[in-house]
Design a protein around this motif. Structure first.
Motif, PDB file in Angstrom:
ATOM      1  N   ILE A   1      -6.623  -9.724  69.491  1.00  0.00           N
ATOM      2  CA  ILE A   1      -5.955 -10.843  68.813  1.00  0.00           C
ATOM      3  C   ILE A   1      -4.576 -11.083  69.433  1.00  0.00           C
ATOM      4  O   ILE A   1      -4.210 -12.217  69.769  1.00  0.00           O
ATOM      5  CB  ILE A   1      -5.841 -10.581  67.290  1.00  0.00           C
ATOM      6  CG1 ILE A   1      -7.214 -10.706  66.632  1.00  0.00           C
ATOM      7  CG2 ILE A   1      -4.847 -11.538  66.641  1.00  0.00           C
ATOM      8  CD1 ILE A   1      -7.257 -10.257  65.188  1.00  0.00           C
ATOM      9  N   PHE A   2      -3.824  -9.981  69.613  1.00  0.00           N
ATOM     10  CA  PHE A   2      -2.472 -10.120  70.170  1.00  0.00           C
ATOM     11  C   PHE A   2      -2.522 -10.544  71.645  1.00  0.00           C
ATOM     12  O   PHE A   2      -1.707 -11.354  72.090  1.00  0.00           O
ATOM     13  CB  PHE A   2      -1.680  -8.817  69.986  1.00  0.00           C
ATOM     14  CG  PHE A   2      -1.289  -8.600  68.552  1.00  0.00           C
ATOM     15  CD1 PHE A   2      -0.230  -9.315  67.995  1.00  0.00           C
ATOM     16  CD2 PHE A   2      -1.987  -7.722  67.743  1.00  0.00           C
ATOM     17  CE1 PHE A   2       0.121  -9.140  66.663  1.00  0.00           C
ATOM     18  CE2 PHE A   2      -1.651  -7.543  66.410  1.00  0.00           C
ATOM     19  CZ  PHE A   2      -0.589  -8.256  65.866  1.00  0.00           C
TER      20      PHE A   2
ATOM     21  N   ASN B   1       2.350 -17.526  66.441  1.00  0.00           N
ATOM     22  CA  ASN B   1       2.046 -18.902  66.858  1.00  0.00           C
ATOM     23  C   ASN B   1       0.679 -19.358  66.331  1.00  0.00           C
ATOM     24  O   ASN B   1      -0.072 -18.559  65.753  1.00  0.00           O
ATOM     25  CB  ASN B   1       2.141 -19.036  68.382  1.00  0.00           C
ATOM     26  CG  ASN B   1       1.107 -18.187  69.097  1.00  0.00           C
ATOM     27  OD1 ASN B   1      -0.062 -18.187  68.715  1.00  0.00           O
ATOM     28  ND2 ASN B   1       1.525 -17.451  70.100  1.00  0.00           N
TER      29      ASN B   1
ATOM     30  N   LEU C   1      -7.887  -5.780  67.073  1.00  0.00           N
ATOM     31  CA  LEU C   1      -6.477  -6.106  66.819  1.00  0.00           C
ATOM     32  C   LEU C   1      -5.741  -6.350  68.132  1.00  0.00           C
ATOM     33  O   LEU C   1      -4.973  -7.311  68.250  1.00  0.00           O
ATOM     34  CB  LEU C   1      -5.797  -4.974  66.038  1.00  0.00           C
ATOM     35  CG  LEU C   1      -6.104  -4.929  64.539  1.00  0.00           C
ATOM     36  CD1 LEU C   1      -5.507  -3.687  63.905  1.00  0.00           C
ATOM     37  CD2 LEU C   1      -5.547  -6.174  63.829  1.00  0.00           C
TER      38      LEU C   1
ATOM     39  N   TRP D   1     -15.209  -7.958  72.927  1.00  0.00           N
ATOM     40  CA  TRP D   1     -15.675  -7.757  71.541  1.00  0.00           C
ATOM     41  C   TRP D   1     -17.103  -7.196  71.535  1.00  0.00           C
ATOM     42  O   TRP D   1     -17.405  -6.241  70.825  1.00  0.00           O
ATOM     43  CB  TRP D   1     -15.616  -9.096  70.791  1.00  0.00           C
ATOM     44  CG  TRP D   1     -16.358  -9.103  69.487  1.00  0.00           C
ATOM     45  CD1 TRP D   1     -15.946  -8.560  68.312  1.00  0.00           C
ATOM     46  CD2 TRP D   1     -17.644  -9.679  69.235  1.00  0.00           C
ATOM     47  NE1 TRP D   1     -16.901  -8.763  67.336  1.00  0.00           N
ATOM     48  CE2 TRP D   1     -17.947  -9.439  67.876  1.00  0.00           C
ATOM     49  CE3 TRP D   1     -18.563 -10.373  70.015  1.00  0.00           C
ATOM     50  CZ2 TRP D   1     -19.131  -9.877  67.298  1.00  0.00           C
ATOM     51  CZ3 TRP D   1     -19.745 -10.811  69.436  1.00  0.00           C
ATOM     52  CH2 TRP D   1     -20.018 -10.559  68.089  1.00  0.00           C
TER      53      TRP D   1
ATOM     54  N   TYR E   1      -4.888 -12.321  73.048  1.00  0.00           N
ATOM     55  CA  TYR E   1      -5.297 -13.728  73.053  1.00  0.00           C
ATOM     56  C   TYR E   1      -4.095 -14.626  72.744  1.00  0.00           C
ATOM     57  O   TYR E   1      -3.850 -15.622  73.430  1.00  0.00           O
ATOM     58  CB  TYR E   1      -6.422 -13.963  72.034  1.00  0.00           C
ATOM     59  CG  TYR E   1      -6.785 -15.410  71.828  1.00  0.00           C
ATOM     60  CD1 TYR E   1      -7.566 -16.082  72.759  1.00  0.00           C
ATOM     61  CD2 TYR E   1      -6.343 -16.109  70.703  1.00  0.00           C
ATOM     62  CE1 TYR E   1      -7.893 -17.411  72.587  1.00  0.00           C
ATOM     63  CE2 TYR E   1      -6.667 -17.438  70.521  1.00  0.00           C
ATOM     64  CZ  TYR E   1      -7.443 -18.091  71.464  1.00  0.00           C
ATOM     65  OH  TYR E   1      -7.757 -19.418  71.277  1.00  0.00           O
ATOM     66  N   GLY E   2      -3.338 -14.245  71.711  1.00  0.00           N
ATOM     67  CA  GLY E   2      -2.138 -15.008  71.333  1.00  0.00           C
ATOM     68  C   GLY E   2      -1.162 -15.088  72.489  1.00  0.00           C
ATOM     69  O   GLY E   2      -0.613 -16.162  72.797  1.00  0.00           O
TER      70      GLY E   2
ATOM     71  N   HIS F   1      -2.078 -20.003  67.799  1.00  0.00           N
ATOM     72  CA  HIS F   1      -3.245 -19.326  68.382  1.00  0.00           C
ATOM     73  C   HIS F   1      -3.526 -18.002  67.676  1.00  0.00           C
ATOM     74  O   HIS F   1      -4.672 -17.633  67.456  1.00  0.00           O
ATOM     75  CB  HIS F   1      -3.029 -19.088  69.884  1.00  0.00           C
ATOM     76  CG  HIS F   1      -2.843 -20.355  70.640  1.00  0.00           C
ATOM     77  ND1 HIS F   1      -3.818 -21.315  70.719  1.00  0.00           N
ATOM     78  CD2 HIS F   1      -1.773 -20.834  71.328  1.00  0.00           C
ATOM     79  CE1 HIS F   1      -3.367 -22.331  71.433  1.00  0.00           C
ATOM     80  NE2 HIS F   1      -2.120 -22.067  71.807  1.00  0.00           N
ATOM     81  N   MET F   2      -2.442 -17.297  67.366  1.00  0.00           N
ATOM     82  CA  MET F   2      -2.591 -16.014  66.650  1.00  0.00           C
ATOM     83  C   MET F   2      -3.217 -16.261  65.281  1.00  0.00           C
ATOM     84  O   MET F   2      -4.082 -15.511  64.833  1.00  0.00           O
ATOM     85  CB  MET F   2      -1.228 -15.345  66.472  1.00  0.00           C
ATOM     86  CG  MET F   2      -0.630 -14.875  67.762  1.00  0.00           C
ATOM     87  SD  MET F   2      -1.154 -13.213  68.151  1.00  0.00           S
ATOM     88  CE  MET F   2      -0.124 -12.313  67.034  1.00  0.00           C
TER      89      MET F   2
ATOM     90  N   ALA G   1      -6.797 -16.878  65.709  1.00  0.00           N
ATOM     91  CA  ALA G   1      -7.487 -15.619  66.042  1.00  0.00           C
ATOM     92  C   ALA G   1      -7.666 -14.750  64.803  1.00  0.00           C
ATOM     93  O   ALA G   1      -8.735 -14.174  64.590  1.00  0.00           O
ATOM     94  CB  ALA G   1      -6.712 -14.864  67.110  1.00  0.00           C
ATOM     95  N   PHE G   2      -6.623 -14.682  63.963  1.00  0.00           N
ATOM     96  CA  PHE G   2      -6.722 -13.876  62.737  1.00  0.00           C
ATOM     97  C   PHE G   2      -7.748 -14.463  61.759  1.00  0.00           C
ATOM     98  O   PHE G   2      -8.378 -13.742  61.002  1.00  0.00           O
ATOM     99  CB  PHE G   2      -5.356 -13.748  62.052  1.00  0.00           C
ATOM    100  CG  PHE G   2      -4.591 -12.545  62.502  1.00  0.00           C
ATOM    101  CD1 PHE G   2      -5.009 -11.259  62.145  1.00  0.00           C
ATOM    102  CD2 PHE G   2      -3.454 -12.663  63.292  1.00  0.00           C
ATOM    103  CE1 PHE G   2      -4.315 -10.143  62.560  1.00  0.00           C
ATOM    104  CE2 PHE G   2      -2.752 -11.550  63.709  1.00  0.00           C
ATOM    105  CZ  PHE G   2      -3.186 -10.290  63.351  1.00  0.00           C
TER     106      PHE G   2
ATOM    107  N   LEU H   1     -16.161 -12.732  63.101  1.00  0.00           N
ATOM    108  CA  LEU H   1     -16.772 -11.941  64.182  1.00  0.00           C
ATOM    109  C   LEU H   1     -17.126 -10.540  63.681  1.00  0.00           C
ATOM    110  O   LEU H   1     -18.155  -9.976  64.065  1.00  0.00           O
ATOM    111  CB  LEU H   1     -15.819 -11.838  65.375  1.00  0.00           C
ATOM    112  CG  LEU H   1     -15.651 -13.107  66.208  1.00  0.00           C
ATOM    113  CD1 LEU H   1     -14.610 -12.905  67.285  1.00  0.00           C
ATOM    114  CD2 LEU H   1     -16.965 -13.528  66.833  1.00  0.00           C
TER     115      LEU H   1
ATOM    116  N   MET I   1      -2.558 -17.302  75.359  1.00  0.00           N
ATOM    117  CA  MET I   1      -2.545 -18.714  74.985  1.00  0.00           C
ATOM    118  C   MET I   1      -1.118 -19.260  74.982  1.00  0.00           C
ATOM    119  O   MET I   1      -0.888 -20.420  75.333  1.00  0.00           O
ATOM    120  CB  MET I   1      -3.201 -18.917  73.612  1.00  0.00           C
ATOM    121  CG  MET I   1      -4.693 -18.739  73.620  1.00  0.00           C
ATOM    122  SD  MET I   1      -5.543 -19.765  74.837  1.00  0.00           S
ATOM    123  CE  MET I   1      -5.252 -21.388  74.192  1.00  0.00           C
ATOM    124  N   ASN I   2      -0.164 -18.430  74.592  1.00  0.00           N
ATOM    125  CA  ASN I   2       1.252 -18.810  74.659  1.00  0.00           C
ATOM    126  C   ASN I   2       1.647 -19.135  76.090  1.00  0.00           C
ATOM    127  O   ASN I   2       2.307 -20.145  76.347  1.00  0.00           O
ATOM    128  CB  ASN I   2       2.113 -17.635  74.169  1.00  0.00           C
ATOM    129  CG  ASN I   2       2.785 -17.978  72.871  1.00  0.00           C
ATOM    130  OD1 ASN I   2       2.684 -19.101  72.390  1.00  0.00           O
ATOM    131  ND2 ASN I   2       3.468 -17.002  72.305  1.00  0.00           N
TER     132      ASN I   2
END
Lengths: 83, 146
Positions: A64-65, B2, A61, A22, A67-68, B4-5, B8-9, B15, A71-72
């Motif tokens: 974000i995906f 999920n 963007l 970032w 990271y998701g 976490h998403m 994050a959103f 940020l 984490m999954n």
């Protein structure tokens, strides 16, 4: 207890990577390195300008995906470890 | 999506705002530093025939003369502008220009017209245009073409 700690440290590592990307994309490419990047053109736009206007948001963007997704994976790994 | 998403959103806009504030702070700091930037003539410079543009990136200065009044017109507002006529011995005569109507227009009576009134005459000039956070400087020649 040990599992919780390693889960948390891995979580922190992923967040740190996200924050580093970032910073590099928004401040690095969009501000600090804007002049050298502007020497490169992308679709008619100067690259430094493009990063400041659009590129950084696309990168956010993707982050974000990513990271998701990471984490999954982490959740699955530790869920299986707890079973 | 999920949990976490979702997190994050929710975090991302904060940020983005932090980035916006940081960028503004950085730009303000950069603008406060005095920078010296050189202006170069865009093509041939003929002030008497209203054809003299000095340029640096998007910043342009048009220098013209009408009836002994030399005018500087810039694309960005200036804090001050000074024109120097430089003779063959490198002696300068300074003409601090006065603001007209808006900070985009600056002018002063100068001797330039009498010095380059004939076709082929040329004369060296220097210009210092001060703008917030920087000074634009230029050394250039005007040559009367007609």
């Amino acid at each position: 207890m040990e599992n919780k700690e390693t889960y948390w440290s891995e979580n922190i590592r992923i967040i740190s990577i996200c924050l580093a990307i970032w910073f590099v994309v928004s401040f690095g490419f969009g501000l600090i390195l804007v002049e050298p990047l502007n020497a490169i053109h992308l679709g008619g736009y100067k690259l430094g300008f493009w990063f400041a206007q659009q590129g950084a948001i696309y990168a956010f963007l993707v982050l974000i995906f990513w990271y998701g997704h990471k984490m999954n994976e982490l959740d699955k790994k530790y869920d299986e470890g707890n079973k | 999506m999920n949990k976490h998403m979702k997190v994050a959103f929710m975090v991302a806009p904060f940020l983005a705002i932090l980035g916006y504030v940081g960028a503004d702070f950085y730009n303000e700091n950069q603008a406060a530093k005095t920078k010296i930037i050189q202006l170069v003539p865009e093509g041939h410079c003929d002030i008497i025939n209203q054809s003299c543009v000095l340029k640096s990136g998007e910043f342009k200065v048009n220098v013209s003369d009408e009836g002994g009044v030399t005018e500087v017109n810039s694309t960005f507002p200036l804090d001050s502008a000074t024109l120097f006529l430089v003779d063959k011995d490198n002696n300068m005569t300074a003409y601090p220009l006065g603001m007209q109507k808006s900070p985009y227009y600056w002018r002063s009576n100068t001797q330039l017209r009498s010095l380059v009134s004939n076709k082929g005459d040329s004369y060296k000039l220097r210009l210092i245009a001060k703008i917030k956070g920087g000074q634009y400087i230029s050394e250039f020649y005007t040559q009367t073409t007609k």
